[in-house]
Design a protein around this motif. Structure first.
Motif, PDB file in Angstrom:
ATOM      1  N   TYR A 193      -6.291  -5.895   1.592  1.00 28.53           N
ATOM      2  CA  TYR A 193      -6.293  -6.505   0.266  1.00 28.53           C
ATOM      3  C   TYR A 193      -7.687  -7.021  -0.093  1.00 28.53           C
ATOM      4  CZ  TYR A 193      -1.231  -6.643   1.048  1.00 28.53           C
ATOM      5  OH  TYR A 193       0.066  -6.308   1.324  1.00 28.53           O
ATOM      6  N   PRO A 222      -4.098  -4.796  -3.688  1.00 31.49           N
ATOM      7  CA  PRO A 222      -3.809  -3.911  -2.552  1.00 31.49           C
ATOM      8  C   PRO A 222      -4.660  -2.650  -2.573  1.00 31.49           C
ATOM      9  CG  PRO A 222      -2.063  -3.777  -4.184  1.00 31.49           C
ATOM     10  CD  PRO A 222      -2.991  -4.864  -4.651  1.00 31.49           C
ATOM     11  N   ASP A 225      -1.615   1.088  -2.290  1.00 29.71           N
ATOM     12  CA  ASP A 225      -0.630   1.478  -3.294  1.00 29.71           C
ATOM     13  C   ASP A 225      -1.339   2.021  -4.534  1.00 29.71           C
ATOM     14  OD1 ASP A 225       1.778   1.773  -4.495  1.00 29.71           O
ATOM     15  OD2 ASP A 225       1.985  -0.310  -5.111  1.00 29.71           O
ATOM     16  N   SER A 226      -0.762   3.080  -5.169  1.00 26.18           N
ATOM     17  CA  SER A 226      -1.478   3.667  -6.311  1.00 26.18           C
ATOM     18  C   SER A 226      -0.534   4.457  -7.209  1.00 26.18           C
ATOM     19  CB  SER A 226      -2.588   4.595  -5.812  1.00 26.18           C
ATOM     20  OG  SER A 226      -2.036   5.634  -5.022  1.00 26.18           O
ATOM     21  N   ASP A 228       0.583   7.848  -9.249  1.00 25.81           N
ATOM     22  CA  ASP A 228       0.518   9.264  -8.905  1.00 25.81           C
ATOM     23  C   ASP A 228      -0.650   9.951  -9.586  1.00 25.81           C
ATOM     24  OD1 ASP A 228       2.677   9.102  -7.270  1.00 25.81           O
ATOM     25  OD2 ASP A 228       4.136   9.743  -8.780  1.00 25.81           O
ATOM     26  N   ARG A 231      -5.014   7.840  -8.402  1.00 25.58           N
ATOM     27  CA  ARG A 231      -4.842   7.408  -7.017  1.00 25.58           C
ATOM     28  C   ARG A 231      -5.729   6.241  -6.605  1.00 25.58           C
ATOM     29  NH1 ARG A 231      -1.849  10.962  -3.815  1.00 25.58           N
ATOM     30  NH2 ARG A 231      -0.310  11.891  -5.203  1.00 25.58           N
ATOM     31  N   PRO A 234      -4.065   0.561  -7.997  1.00 23.63           N
ATOM     32  CA  PRO A 234      -2.786   0.022  -7.516  1.00 23.63           C
ATOM     33  C   PRO A 234      -1.783  -0.124  -8.656  1.00 23.63           C
ATOM     34  CG  PRO A 234      -4.619  -1.249  -6.637  1.00 23.63           C
ATOM     35  CD  PRO A 234      -5.191  -0.337  -7.691  1.00 23.63           C
ATOM     36  N   THR A 235      -0.511   0.006  -8.329  1.00 18.36           N
ATOM     37  CA  THR A 235       0.526  -0.110  -9.354  1.00 18.36           C
ATOM     38  C   THR A 235       0.726  -1.545  -9.790  1.00 18.36           C
ATOM     39  OG1 THR A 235       2.202  -0.255  -7.618  1.00 18.36           O
ATOM     40  CG2 THR A 235       1.758   1.919  -8.532  1.00 18.36           C
TER      41      THR A 235
END
Length: 380
Positions: A193, A222, A225-226, A228, A231, A234-235
């Motif tokens: 992170y 983070p 996490d990503s 689609d 990439r 992060p979401t």
């Protein structure tokens, strides 16, 4: 103790103190101004820099801060405030005023090249870094006088003997140092992170046993996490609320915010949550810092050819991110194809060309505000 001068009178100083909305319990209040004023007078005596400009800089440069942490425009506000006060509280020649405005406006930007009087102003401020636990680095000082080891040592001692270390207890600004020490000590916990923002509050203090209990609040970015179609982004964010017990081993260091030798967190009071990009409660400063950490070039590389089956579905992205995604991808293609190639690409893709025309930005696809929000450079 404040010593008035012909340039900065007692009444003027009292006016600045009483009108300082942020207050004087943190890193940037009147105690800091007074130490900068002391440094300014020493530097002026040794270098011949303009004392009037230096004294005014000392009491004005942080007078318009709105918080103790991230406030990148406070120098610009101080410069504008100085212009407003001229003629009422002080008098300066036009060329002196230009130096004061420049010194205030850019004092927190890390610049070292400027007019000698402006350099002296910046040194008078940077020599007081000891108040936040940082020893001044001569590489980031401007004048040969300020770079002397004995000058740095004397300034550091003055800073660390200031109000912060002897306050009745740790204020929010001091707790930022506590959080930094916790992040350093527990670095393994943050390996995936980036800490974007944090604050803490004291729950209890036990001077007899040299312990404090604090509660920390962090926004984390983070790394893994990503989306689609993007990439590198992060979401969502991660939020962490945690209760810590901190122990100091030396009574003389109990009011040093980063002087604790042991730290333990309460697993029963650990709350891990999340925050979305479009969350109305997401602080603007967290969003801005996150934008600065995104690998926008990677966004373009992942979708190297828009005409293939990997066309990004921008409507699936958070609304707050769509302009940055669109512009980053456009800038990637612009930089990889060059002007001529980019025009040929537009000609072969009427739908995308119409998007550019409707935005009235066929070639210049990044607004000045967005361009300052992230770094985007051609790879060598």
């Amino acid at each position: 103790m404040f010593e008035p001068s012909k340039t900065v009178s007692r009444e003027f100083f009292d006016h600045l103190v009483s009108s300082h909305e942020l207050g004087h319990d943190g890193f940037h209040g009147k105690d800091h101004w007074l130490r900068v004023l002391h440094n300014a007078r020493e530097i002026a005596a040794e270098t011949g820099a303009n004392l009037r400009v230096l004294e005014l800089f000392a009491v004005l440069h942080d007078s318009q801060r709105q918080n103790e942490n991230h406030d990148p425009e406070h120098g610009h506000r101080a410069a504008a405030y100085a212009v407003e006060l001229k003629g009422t509280w002080f008098e300066l020649a036009d060329d002196e005023m230009e130096l004061l405005v420049e010194a205030c406006r850019y004092h927190s930007d890390g610049i070292v090249e400027a007019h000698p009087t402006v350099q002296a102003c910046w040194d008078s401020d940077r020599l007081d870094l000891g108040r936040v636990g940082v020893r001044p680095d001569p590489r980031f000082l401007c004048t040969s006088f300020a770079k002397r080891p004995e000058v740095i040592e004397a300034a550091f001692v003055r800073s660390t003997q200031g109000v912060l270390m002897h306050a009745s207890d740790l204020n929010p600004s001091a707790l930022q140092l506590t959080l930094q020490k916790l992040q350093d000590d527990w670095g393994e916990n943050f390996r995936e992170y980036t800490v974007l923002s944090g604050r803490a509050e004291v729950i209890s203090v036990d001077p007899e046993n040299l312990t404090r209990v604090i509660r920390s609040y962090l926004y984390l970015f983070p790394d893994g996490d990503s989306f689609d179609f993007a990439r590198t982004i992060p979401t969502s964010f991660v939020t962490e609320e945690c209760v810590w017990t901190l122990t100091w081993s030396d009574p003389d260091e109990f009011y040093d915010p980063s002087g604790f030798t042991e730290s333990d967190y309460d697993t029963e009071n650990l709350d891990i949550g999340g925050a979305e990009w479009d969350d109305p409660d997401l602080p603007d400063e967290v969003f801005e810092r996150a934008i600065a950490h995104i690998d926008w070039w990677g966004t373009g590389e992942w979708l190297d050819d828009w005409e293939q089956n990997s066309t990004p579905k921008f409507m699936e992205a958070p609304a707050r991110l769509r302009p940055y995604l669109q512009n980053a991808l456009a800038l990637y293609r612009r930089q990889t194809l060059g002007r001529k190639g980019y025009w040929l690409y537009l000609a072969a893709h009427p739908k995308f060309l119409w998007q550019r025309i409707s935005r009235q930005s066929i070639w210049r696809t990044i607004t000045p505000e967005q361009f300052r929000s992230f770094s985007f450079h051609r790879r060598s």
